[in-house]
Motif scaffolding. Structure first.
Motif, PDB file in Angstrom:
ATOM      1  N   GLN A   1      -9.280   1.289  -3.921  1.00 44.00           N
ATOM      2  CA  GLN A   1      -8.656   0.204  -3.164  1.00 44.00           C
ATOM      3  C   GLN A   1      -8.824  -1.118  -3.905  1.00 44.00           C
TER       4      GLN A   1
ATOM      5  N   TYR B   1     -12.577   3.833  -1.681  1.00 42.77           N
ATOM      6  CA  TYR B   1     -12.736   2.379  -1.644  1.00 42.77           C
ATOM      7  C   TYR B   1     -12.722   1.729  -3.021  1.00 42.77           C
TER       8      TYR B   1
ATOM      9  N   LEU C   1      -4.774   1.296   3.680  1.00 43.64           N
ATOM     10  CA  LEU C   1      -5.349   1.959   2.509  1.00 43.64           C
ATOM     11  C   LEU C   1      -6.570   2.827   2.813  1.00 43.64           C
TER      12      LEU C   1
ATOM     13  N   GLY D   1       0.794  -1.229   0.000  1.00 40.15           N
ATOM     14  CA  GLY D   1       0.000   0.000   0.000  1.00 40.15           C
ATOM     15  C   GLY D   1       0.821   1.271   0.000  1.00 40.15           C
TER      16      GLY D   1
ATOM     17  N   HIS E   1      -9.650  -1.809   3.404  1.00 41.48           N
ATOM     18  CA  HIS E   1      -8.772  -0.781   3.979  1.00 41.48           C
ATOM     19  C   HIS E   1      -7.378  -1.303   4.318  1.00 41.48           C
TER      20      HIS E   1
END
Length: 451
Positions: free
Chosen positions: A91, A88, A83, A19, A436
């Motif tokens: 992501q 989202y 993240l 990440g 996340h």
């Protein structure tokens, strides 16, 4: 040559498998946690390695249009998520790219042509973790529970986790209060023996909760258990695990039920099953439905198939096939999980299943010597991937189809180097089990190559 503490401007070209943002400063690779692709940042070098440097983010001069404000107050301090500052939907795109990066690094045969299907995400990617495993420590006479900050043994107290199921969070908050109230010894790495870790798991379908206290010494927990279970009637099991070792292993060998029933009930797809405290089960129940459905589609069984479920746990993935095939056999190294699998199979009325405790690489050859032949195999290994001996075993017996469920894209890509010599990779379907974070789960459909 870059030096430690040197401050540099940097344009972030891409994101890495953990990440972090990645850029180049005068042809030197620079990794910057917290930076996003497309951003222009100012950072400070923290470590100089042979082929790259690490840096910390000081200032964002030009932010990404996909940067968002993290919903968690301790996001940067905790390090459990990586993240949350990225929108989202982006992501999910990054998790597709994580798979591609791992394949490019290990280069299994034909990887450039693998079908990487878009990651399947969640409608509401918060409070999804139905299991927590928090460390406990005592600070200034007060007990705190949480996770270690990344790369350290510094405990970050967590009282309101954005990704943790709310009931499990409420229970761990009460646990710390009661450990204080009843003066229960808390572990200290230097000299004090006591409670090291607390595990809490909730059955999403039933709201039943089980709890394990892991300690480096025997404890008197009668009053603690009485008040805790009176406060939370959802708790059905309180267990104790003794771990005197100095290693980083969470659990000792023996787990004893101190109060309540031996297991809790959970459901996935169209079946229910029991979970004993030490048995493995996915920590995101909502996405487990998606994951197991993808595994079922990928294996594409017929009524005459014989299936092996390696790393079977309590049997959950195998049960998705048991009603559609001739037989399912599974193995796991945790004896309690195998006992759960047997009980679950009996409760569901299956008479075509068989489970045995031990290592897959030892048990599968024995079964073949006894005359058993598998048409398909499901493997769902830990983050370390497939054991070399098991890989060799699979390549020796060559079942015609396989589904590999992976929680670590790097070890998956590594294992596909060997598997791709015998199997075609039809596709890889990523499922976002860990919103996340920089982790994803992948379902890989493999078919034996034509001779």
């Amino acid at each position: 040559m870059l030096k430690e503490k040197q401050r540099i401007p940097l344009k972030i070209k891409r994101m890495g498998i953990n990440g972090e943002g990645i850029g180049f400063y005068k042809k030197t690779l620079v990794f910057v946690p917290g930076a996003l692709k497309g951003e222009e940042v100012f950072c400070q070098v923290t470590a100089v390695k042979r082929n790259f440097v690490q840096a910390k983010l000081l200032k964002i001069n030009k932010p990404s249009k996909f940067r968002v404000e993290p919903a968690c107050a301790i996001y940067e301090e905790c390090g459990g998520c990586q993240l949350m500052h990225l929108r989202y939907d982006k992501q999910l795109e990054h998790k597709d790219d994580i798979i591609r990066q791992a394949l490019k690094k290990f280069k299994p045969a034909g990887y450039e042509n693998y079908e990487i299907r878009p990651t399947l995400g969640m409608d509401k990617p918060q409070h999804y973790r139905a299991k927590l495993q928090f460390q406990t420590r005592s600070f200034g006479g007060s007990v705190k529970a949480g996770l270690y900050a990344e790369g350290s043994h510094r405990l970050v107290e967590i009282k309101d986790c954005y990704v943790q199921d709310q009931l499990t969070q409420d229970i761990i908050n009460k646990v710390t209060q009661l450990l204080d109230k009843y003066k229960i010894p808390i572990y200290n790495e230097r000299k004090i023996a006591g409670v090291r870790t607390v595990m809490i798991r909730k059955g999403q379908a039933t709201n039943q909760v089980q709890l394990i206290v892991i300690s480096s010494r025997e404890l008197h927990l009668t009053k603690f258990i009485k008040e805790l279970t009176a406060t939370f009637p959802e708790i059905k099991t309180v267990a104790f695990n003794l771990n005197r070792s100095k290693t980083s292993e969470i659990y000792g060998e023996q787990t004893e039920i101190l109060w309540g029933q031996e297991s809790i009930e959970e459901s996935v797809l169209d079946y229910s099953f029991a979970l004993s405290p030490r048995a493995f089960y996915q920590l995101n129940p909502e996405q487990t439905q998606v994951l197991y459905d993808q595994a079922r589609q990928a294996l594409d069984v017929s009524e005459n198939d014989h299936i092996i479920d390696a790393y079977c746990g309590v049997g959950t993935i195998g049960f998705a096939f048991a009603g559609q095939v001739k037989s399912v056999r599974g193995m796991d190294i945790i004896p309690e999980a195998i006992e759960d699998a047997k009980k679950n199979s009996l409760a569901m009325g299956f008479d075509n299943t068989y489970y045995e405790a031990g290592k897959a690489e030892d048990i599968i050859p024995k079964w073949y010597e006894e005359g058993y032949r598998a048409d398909g195999v499901i493997v769902d290994p830990p983050r370390t991937g497939l054991d070399d001996k098991l890989l060799d075993t699979l390549l020796t017996y060559k079942p015609k189809k396989m589904v590999y469920v992976s929680c670590n894209t790097s070890t998956l890509a590594r294992d596909l180097v060997k598997l791709s010599k015998v199997y075609e990779v039809d596709y890889i379907q990523s499922v976002d089990m860990f919103p996340h974070t920089a982790r994803t789960e992948a379902v890989v459909r493999l078919q034996k190559k034509e001779c």
